[in-house]
Design a protein around this motif. Structure first.
Motif, PDB file in Angstrom:
ATOM      1  N   UNK A   1       0.843  -1.174   0.000  1.00  0.00           N
ATOM      2  CA  UNK A   1       0.000   0.000   0.000  1.00  0.00           C
ATOM      3  C   UNK A   1       0.889   1.238   0.000  1.00  0.00           C
ATOM      4  N   UNK A   2       0.589   2.159  -0.903  1.00  0.00           N
ATOM      5  CA  UNK A   2       1.407   3.367  -1.033  1.00  0.00           C
ATOM      6  C   UNK A   2       1.073   4.368   0.073  1.00  0.00           C
ATOM      7  N   UNK A   3       2.099   5.065   0.543  1.00  0.00           N
ATOM      8  CA  UNK A   3       1.944   6.034   1.626  1.00  0.00           C
ATOM      9  C   UNK A   3       1.072   7.224   1.265  1.00  0.00           C
ATOM     10  N   UNK A   4       0.983   7.557  -0.030  1.00  0.00           N
ATOM     11  CA  UNK A   4       0.244   8.762  -0.408  1.00  0.00           C
ATOM     12  C   UNK A   4      -1.250   8.506  -0.642  1.00  0.00           C
ATOM     13  N   UNK A   5      -1.696   7.255  -0.532  1.00  0.00           N
ATOM     14  CA  UNK A   5      -3.116   6.958  -0.708  1.00  0.00           C
ATOM     15  C   UNK A   5      -3.924   7.540   0.455  1.00  0.00           C
ATOM     16  N   UNK A   6      -5.130   7.987   0.149  1.00  0.00           N
ATOM     17  CA  UNK A   6      -5.992   8.609   1.158  1.00  0.00           C
ATOM     18  C   UNK A   6      -7.193   7.693   1.407  1.00  0.00           C
ATOM     19  N   UNK A   7      -7.230   7.039   2.586  1.00  0.00           N
ATOM     20  CA  UNK A   7      -8.353   6.163   2.890  1.00  0.00           C
ATOM     21  C   UNK A   7      -9.577   6.943   3.367  1.00  0.00           C
ATOM     22  N   UNK A   8     -10.755   6.415   3.031  1.00  0.00           N
ATOM     23  CA  UNK A   8     -12.022   7.007   3.462  1.00  0.00           C
ATOM     24  C   UNK A   8     -13.049   5.894   3.576  1.00  0.00           C
ATOM     25  N   UNK A   9     -14.020   6.090   4.464  1.00  0.00           N
ATOM     26  CA  UNK A   9     -15.100   5.117   4.557  1.00  0.00           C
ATOM     27  C   UNK A   9     -15.932   5.165   3.290  1.00  0.00           C
ATOM     28  N   UNK A  10     -16.397   4.007   2.874  1.00  0.00           N
ATOM     29  CA  UNK A  10     -17.275   3.915   1.710  1.00  0.00           C
ATOM     30  C   UNK A  10     -18.641   4.498   2.066  1.00  0.00           C
ATOM     31  N   UNK A  11     -19.364   4.904   1.062  1.00  0.00           N
ATOM     32  CA  UNK A  11     -20.716   5.415   1.261  1.00  0.00           C
ATOM     33  C   UNK A  11     -21.553   4.340   1.971  1.00  0.00           C
ATOM     34  N   UNK A  12     -22.270   4.748   3.009  1.00  0.00           N
ATOM     35  CA  UNK A  12     -23.099   3.823   3.769  1.00  0.00           C
ATOM     36  C   UNK A  12     -22.376   3.106   4.899  1.00  0.00           C
ATOM     37  N   UNK A  13     -21.081   3.363   5.069  1.00  0.00           N
ATOM     38  CA  UNK A  13     -20.286   2.737   6.122  1.00  0.00           C
ATOM     39  C   UNK A  13     -19.833   3.814   7.101  1.00  0.00           C
ATOM     40  N   UNK A  14     -19.861   3.485   8.390  1.00  0.00           N
ATOM     41  CA  UNK A  14     -19.352   4.436   9.380  1.00  0.00           C
ATOM     42  C   UNK A  14     -18.944   3.688  10.640  1.00  0.00           C
ATOM     43  N   UNK A  15     -18.094   4.332  11.420  1.00  0.00           N
ATOM     44  CA  UNK A  15     -17.679   3.766  12.692  1.00  0.00           C
ATOM     45  C   UNK A  15     -18.376   4.528  13.808  1.00  0.00           C
TER      46      UNK A  15
END
Length: 92
Positions: A1-15
């Motif tokens: 996994x590349x360091x510059x990738x920006x993770x985000x929750x998918x639509x409809x998913x939340x913590x």
């Protein structure tokens, strides 16, 4: 996994905190997944703005005694992608 990738929750998913489970969970249309403390600490930093390197740096600063958490964080994020909780995008 590349360091510059920006993770985000998918639509409809939340913590969120789930009192009945006495833990944080990821909620999604088909159900929920109970999270352990480590997963919670990582996913709390997934905001769609910070890249993987920033998330790792934050956790390294919080837990200097761990001697570097980068590989573990990337492994977990990859697992979260495979579970379809999050997605990662290239920076603009």
């Amino acid at each position: 996994m590349k360091d510059n990738l920006i993770p985000a929750f998918r639509r409809g998913y939340r913590m969120q905190w789930e009192a009945a489970q006495e833990s944080h969970v990821v909620l999604y249309p088909e159900g929920m997944a109970k999270l352990n403390e480590t997963a919670t600490m990582i996913l709390e930093l997934v905001d769609g703005k910070q890249d993987v390197a920033a998330i790792v740096a934050t956790l390294d600063a919080r837990f200097p005694e761990a001697g570097g958490v980068g590989d573990d964080v990337k492994e977990f994020l990859q697992s979260a992608i495979e579970q379809k909780w999050i997605l990662c995008r290239e920076p603009e």
